[in-house]
Scaffold this motif. Structure first.
Motif, PDB file in Angstrom:
ATOM      1  N   LYS A  53      31.157  -5.110 -35.895  1.00 24.40           N
ATOM      2  CA  LYS A  53      29.956  -4.492 -36.438  1.00 24.40           C
ATOM      3  C   LYS A  53      28.769  -5.448 -36.463  1.00 24.40           C
ATOM      4  CE  LYS A  53      31.433  -0.407 -36.801  1.00 24.40           C
ATOM      5  NZ  LYS A  53      30.870   0.611 -35.867  1.00 24.40           N
ATOM      6  N   LEU A  54      29.026  -6.717 -36.720  1.00 24.93           N
ATOM      7  CA  LEU A  54      27.922  -7.672 -36.708  1.00 24.93           C
ATOM      8  C   LEU A  54      27.380  -7.888 -35.297  1.00 24.93           C
ATOM      9  CD1 LEU A  54      29.058 -10.340 -39.320  1.00 24.93           C
ATOM     10  CD2 LEU A  54      27.194  -8.686 -39.528  1.00 24.93           C
ATOM     11  N   LEU A  55      28.270  -8.046 -34.336  1.00 17.82           N
ATOM     12  CA  LEU A  55      27.812  -8.205 -32.956  1.00 17.82           C
ATOM     13  C   LEU A  55      27.067  -6.966 -32.478  1.00 17.82           C
ATOM     14  CD1 LEU A  55      30.942  -9.981 -31.408  1.00 17.82           C
ATOM     15  CD2 LEU A  55      28.672 -10.991 -31.756  1.00 17.82           C
ATOM     16  N   GLU A  56      27.555  -5.804 -32.865  1.00 15.29           N
ATOM     17  CA  GLU A  56      26.885  -4.559 -32.503  1.00 15.29           C
ATOM     18  C   GLU A  56      25.499  -4.487 -33.131  1.00 15.29           C
ATOM     19  OE1 GLU A  56      28.644  -0.227 -32.408  1.00 15.29           O
ATOM     20  OE2 GLU A  56      27.887  -0.625 -34.421  1.00 15.29           O
ATOM     21  N   SER A  57      25.399  -4.814 -34.414  1.00 12.13           N
ATOM     22  CA  SER A  57      24.111  -4.735 -35.105  1.00 12.13           C
ATOM     23  C   SER A  57      23.092  -5.691 -34.491  1.00 12.13           C
ATOM     24  CB  SER A  57      24.287  -5.054 -36.594  1.00 12.13           C
ATOM     25  OG  SER A  57      24.975  -4.014 -37.261  1.00 12.13           O
ATOM     26  N   ILE A  58      23.526  -6.920 -34.214  1.00 13.25           N
ATOM     27  CA  ILE A  58      22.600  -7.899 -33.617  1.00 13.25           C
ATOM     28  C   ILE A  58      22.107  -7.396 -32.273  1.00 13.25           C
ATOM     29  CG2 ILE A  58      22.352 -10.237 -32.743  1.00 13.25           C
ATOM     30  CD1 ILE A  58      24.565 -11.066 -34.730  1.00 13.25           C
ATOM     31  N   ARG A  59      23.027  -6.930 -31.445  1.00 10.74           N
ATOM     32  CA  ARG A  59      22.652  -6.469 -30.100  1.00 10.74           C
ATOM     33  C   ARG A  59      21.738  -5.258 -30.173  1.00 10.74           C
ATOM     34  NH1 ARG A  59      26.903  -5.290 -25.293  1.00 10.74           N
ATOM     35  NH2 ARG A  59      26.855  -7.565 -25.262  1.00 10.74           N
ATOM     36  N   HIS A  60      22.075  -4.290 -31.009  1.00 11.77           N
ATOM     37  CA  HIS A  60      21.272  -3.071 -31.093  1.00 11.77           C
ATOM     38  C   HIS A  60      19.879  -3.351 -31.647  1.00 11.77           C
ATOM     39  CE1 HIS A  60      24.891  -0.061 -31.007  1.00 11.77           C
ATOM     40  NE2 HIS A  60      24.776  -0.782 -29.906  1.00 11.77           N
ATOM     41  N   LEU A  61      19.791  -4.246 -32.633  1.00  8.41           N
ATOM     42  CA  LEU A  61      18.479  -4.586 -33.178  1.00  8.41           C
ATOM     43  C   LEU A  61      17.603  -5.254 -32.118  1.00  8.41           C
ATOM     44  CD1 LEU A  61      19.043  -5.944 -36.806  1.00  8.41           C
ATOM     45  CD2 LEU A  61      17.651  -3.975 -36.125  1.00  8.41           C
ATOM     46  N   ALA A  62      18.171  -6.167 -31.355  1.00 12.23           N
ATOM     47  CA  ALA A  62      17.408  -6.834 -30.311  1.00 12.23           C
ATOM     48  C   ALA A  62      16.923  -5.832 -29.277  1.00 12.23           C
ATOM     49  CB  ALA A  62      18.248  -7.928 -29.651  1.00 12.23           C
ATOM     50  N   ALA A  63      17.804  -4.930 -28.860  1.00  7.18           N
ATOM     51  CA  ALA A  63      17.417  -3.911 -27.869  1.00  7.18           C
ATOM     52  C   ALA A  63      16.352  -2.983 -28.435  1.00  7.18           C
ATOM     53  CB  ALA A  63      18.650  -3.117 -27.435  1.00  7.18           C
ATOM     54  N   ALA A  64      16.491  -2.615 -29.709  1.00  2.99           N
ATOM     55  CA  ALA A  64      15.515  -1.722 -30.334  1.00  2.99           C
ATOM     56  C   ALA A  64      14.149  -2.385 -30.411  1.00  2.99           C
ATOM     57  CB  ALA A  64      15.995  -1.334 -31.728  1.00  2.99           C
ATOM     58  N   MET A  65      14.122  -3.666 -30.767  1.00  2.08           N
ATOM     59  CA  MET A  65      12.838  -4.374 -30.836  1.00  2.08           C
ATOM     60  C   MET A  65      12.185  -4.481 -29.463  1.00  2.08           C
ATOM     61  SD  MET A  65      13.333  -7.449 -33.574  1.00  2.08           S
ATOM     62  CE  MET A  65      13.613  -7.140 -35.312  1.00  2.08           C
ATOM     63  N   ASP A  66      12.986  -4.798 -28.455  1.00  2.39           N
ATOM     64  CA  ASP A  66      12.437  -4.882 -27.099  1.00  2.39           C
ATOM     65  C   ASP A  66      11.875  -3.535 -26.655  1.00  2.39           C
ATOM     66  OD1 ASP A  66      12.897  -7.584 -26.647  1.00  2.39           O
ATOM     67  OD2 ASP A  66      14.893  -7.264 -25.798  1.00  2.39           O
ATOM     68  N   THR A  67      12.605  -2.468 -26.949  1.00  2.00           N
ATOM     69  CA  THR A  67      12.162  -1.129 -26.561  1.00  2.00           C
ATOM     70  C   THR A  67      10.903  -0.727 -27.320  1.00  2.00           C
ATOM     71  OG1 THR A  67      14.424  -0.434 -26.033  1.00  2.00           O
ATOM     72  CG2 THR A  67      12.841   1.307 -26.504  1.00  2.00           C
ATOM     73  N   ALA A  92      18.948 -14.307 -28.998  1.00  2.00           N
ATOM     74  CA  ALA A  92      18.300 -13.171 -28.330  1.00  2.00           C
ATOM     75  C   ALA A  92      17.535 -12.317 -29.338  1.00  2.00           C
ATOM     76  CB  ALA A  92      19.336 -12.327 -27.595  1.00  2.00           C
ATOM     77  N   LEU A  93      18.125 -12.109 -30.499  1.00  2.00           N
ATOM     78  CA  LEU A  93      17.443 -11.322 -31.528  1.00  2.00           C
ATOM     79  C   LEU A  93      16.172 -12.036 -31.994  1.00  2.00           C
ATOM     80  CD1 LEU A  93      17.220  -8.962 -33.461  1.00  2.00           C
ATOM     81  CD2 LEU A  93      18.812 -10.125 -35.000  1.00  2.00           C
ATOM     82  N   GLY A  94      16.246 -13.347 -32.143  1.00  3.71           N
ATOM     83  CA  GLY A  94      15.060 -14.107 -32.523  1.00  3.71           C
ATOM     84  C   GLY A  94      13.947 -13.988 -31.498  1.00  3.71           C
ATOM     85  N   GLY A  95      14.323 -14.039 -30.218  1.00  2.00           N
ATOM     86  CA  GLY A  95      13.324 -13.879 -29.169  1.00  2.00           C
ATOM     87  C   GLY A  95      12.681 -12.505 -29.196  1.00  2.00           C
TER      88      GLY A  95
END
Length: 470
Positions: free
Chosen positions: A372-386, A163-166
């Protein structure tokens, strides 16, 4: 009210406890709920982790079935329960806090108990009738938290990285699109917040796109690194309580179930205690966050003002910016992305300290690392989408402002070096700053170049230098 209708009695090594009759988890999960009231972020906050726990348990049951260690009916029931969880059912029953002592034992037991009780129902039994199918004896057969938990974490991170890659690729495409859109708009480039040399606004956005795009192959490489797992190592990597063939069967089944190229670690003892892959991933996420934050800093600067700042671009107006200042609109999307980046950087410190805190054959701080890793991956993906959808795609350029700044800036004098030499251009720059007059005006006054020669300077082919033209 009849307590027996509302509770069932379960036992563990610490004694008996009453477990609510309507839940699928058991006594050990109940104790974890009482002990770990910490973050409020529970396992089902990360659905991929719940799914990968079920995948691991399914693979282990199939491997034990292959070795005739589990009854075929038990295998069938466990597999069916896991399939339901993988399909999104019973996720609310995975309710232990992500932050927990015990190196993930509570997470593993939460999975064991939910799967066992659902499997019992599928066998026509009642929840808690563990003499027919037990969380530890059957669901956890040939396993330990110490190989199940890190395997599930790694697999969950691989899925999250997809998801982060996308999101990364989509943001890169959006930034590159703005690079093309702004290719003909000339502006003044800046170093150390001072006027430097001319460039195009398109080049500025293309640079953003390039720096984001650089992360894509690294994210793919990271998924490959996480694919080496220690399943079959049981408690410390020696494989105690598991047959020799078990590890190969379990990994093969998990590879098929997950659809990922998983492989057995060469040294299971090392793989059980080492957190190197997680530290590597955390560093990559920090690197990505820093790049993202820098881009957002630039967007805020370029859009600052509007009257009293740079005002070279316009960010979309997402919401009113002040409770007291009428008409003020803030760059809220870049700001929230900045904050996500700071959080990821902080998480990297937590992961680093937790990885360093490992002792002997196990790292007891793995729950913090996973969280923390799962949180960072998820938050980064959401931030990029936003950032992409609510900011970048709607950015517009103030071409006139960019042009006026370029005309007034003494930075333009650098483009005259090949024609006039450093000494003359330095003198012109000094006079321009002292008098407030433009570089072009002074060059014409001193008859250093003709008007026709100067007219060619704003042309992108002349001003931007021997770079790749957009």
């Amino acid at each position: 009210m009849n307590d027996s209708a509302n509770y069932r009695v379960e036992r563990d090594l610490l004694g008996e406890r009453r477990v609510p009759a309507g839940v699928y988890y058991g006594v050990q999960t109940l104790r974890a709920l009482e002990n770990f009231r910490i973050s409020g972020i529970v396992l089902n906050h990360f659905p991929n982790l719940v799914v990968t726990l079920a995948m691991v348990k399914k693979a282990c049951a199939l491997a034990n079935g292959d070795l005739l260690k589990l009854d075929p009916l038990q295998v069938k029931a466990i597999v069916a329960a896991c399939d339901e969880i993988m399909a999104g059912k019973l996720h609310d029953q995975f309710c232990v806090d992500m932050l927990q002592g015990g190196a993930g034992t509570s997470t593993n037991m939460n999975a064991n108990e939910v799967i066992a009780n659902r499997a019992l129902e599928l066998l026509g039994r009642k929840r808690g009738e563990y003499k027919f199918l037990h969380p530890n004896i059957h669901v956890n057969m040939s396993q330990s938290t110490n190989d199940v938990y890190p395997t599930a974490l790694r697999l969950a991170m691989i899925f999250e990285l997809r998801a982060l890659g996308g999101a990364t690729q989509q943001l890169q495409v959006a930034l590159a699109g703005k690079g093309r859109e702004f290719r003909s708009i000339l502006k003044m480039g800046r170093t150390q917040l001072q006027d430097a040399v001319p460039m195009s606004l398109g080049q500025e956005f293309n640079a953003f796109a390039t720096t984001v795009g650089e992360e894509l192959p690294r994210l793919r490489d990271m998924a490959a690194l996480l694919s080496e797992i220690n399943l079959g190592g049981t408690a410390i990597g020696t494989g105690l309580n598991a047959e020799c063939e078990y590890r190969y069967l379990a990994v093969a089944h998990l590879r098929e179930i997950a659809g990922e190229p998983l492989s057995e670690a060469a040294d299971l003892v090392e793989a059980t205690s080492d957190m190197g892959a997680f530290v590597f991933l955390s560093g990559l996420l920090k690197r990505t966050a820093i790049k993202l934050s820098k881009i957002c800093n630039d967007l805020r600067l370029l859009s600052s003002g509007p009257q009293c700042g740079l005002n070279e671009i316009n960010l979309p107006q997402n919401q009113p910016g002040s409770s007291i200042m009428p008409g003020k609109v803030n760059p809220v999307i870049p700001e929230v992305v900045n904050q996500v980046a700071f959080s990821v950087i902080g998480n990297d410190i937590a992961v680093t300290m937790a990885a360093e805190a490992g002792q002997l054959q196990l790292n007891a701080m793995e729950p913090l690392i996973g969280y923390k890793l799962l949180e960072s991956i998820r938050h980064l993906a959401a931030a990029m989408d936003t950032l992409r959808s609510d900011c970048v795609v709607e950015i517009t350029a103030n071409a006139d402002v960019c042009g006026d700044n370029l005309e007034r800036s003494v930075g333009l004098v650098t483009a005259l070096n090949p024609y006039l030499g450093y000494g003359k251009t330095s003198a012109i720059a000094r006079r321009a700053l002292q008098t407030g007059r433009s570089v072009k005006e002074l060059v014409l006054e001193e008859k250093l170049m003709t008007a026709d020669q100067l007219e060619s300077l704003p042309d992108p082919e002349t001003v931007l230098g021997p770079q790749i033209r957009e």
